[in-house]
Design a protein around this motif. Structure first.
Motif: not given
Length: 147
Positions: A37-50
């Motif tokens: 459950p890391q954000y860059f696998h779960l949330d496309a919007e948040a993953a933009r900041e990864s």
């Protein structure tokens, strides 16, 4: 695909193309929610900041899918006795919906020193993006196989 009947039928350099697979977005998110459950696998919007800049497939999911393809192919079905190691590299990200080609190659074969009817094979399993040929996973496994 004809299954391998014995460790003795393997030699370094032998290889098999095991088809392609695709991990759809819904499956990627469900796997990540449960196992990575890391954000860059779960949330496309948040993953933009990864560091990836977009949502990517969990490496653990990619490994599971590739290994599932290897074992599901039937190639080792009659001789697999398990294994004790898998060294994995993820040289490039995989995005949901991208198709990868799976390949298995024999690196090393050793009969058991105990005299038992088994041995060890080191097999490299790779996943390569079909669109551009980039390797997204390389996993070298130590497999115990019947002779």
């Amino acid at each position: 695909m004809d299954p391998i009947r014995s460790l003795d039928d393997l030699a370094p350099g032998m290889a098999w193309d095991l088809g392609t697979l695709t991990l759809p977005l819904e499956e990627v998110v469900a796997f990540a929610a449960k196992y990575d459950p890391q954000y860059f696998h779960l949330d496309a919007e948040a993953a933009r900041e990864s560091i990836f800049g977009e949502l990517v497939v969990s490496g653990l999911h990619t490994l599971s899918a590739v290994f599932g393809r290897v074992m599901g192919s039937g190639l080792l079905a009659g001789i697999s006795l398990g294994g004790n190691q898998i060294d994995t590299k993820w040289p490039a990200p995989l995005r949901p919906g991208e198709e990868i080609a799976v390949r298995t190659e024999v690196l090393e074969v050793r009969p058991s020193r105990s005299g038992r009817p088994l041995g060890i094979a080191k097999l490299r399993h790779t996943g390569r993006r079909v669109a551009d040929g980039v390797v997204v996973i390389e996993a070298t496994g130590t497999h115990f196989l019947r002779r």
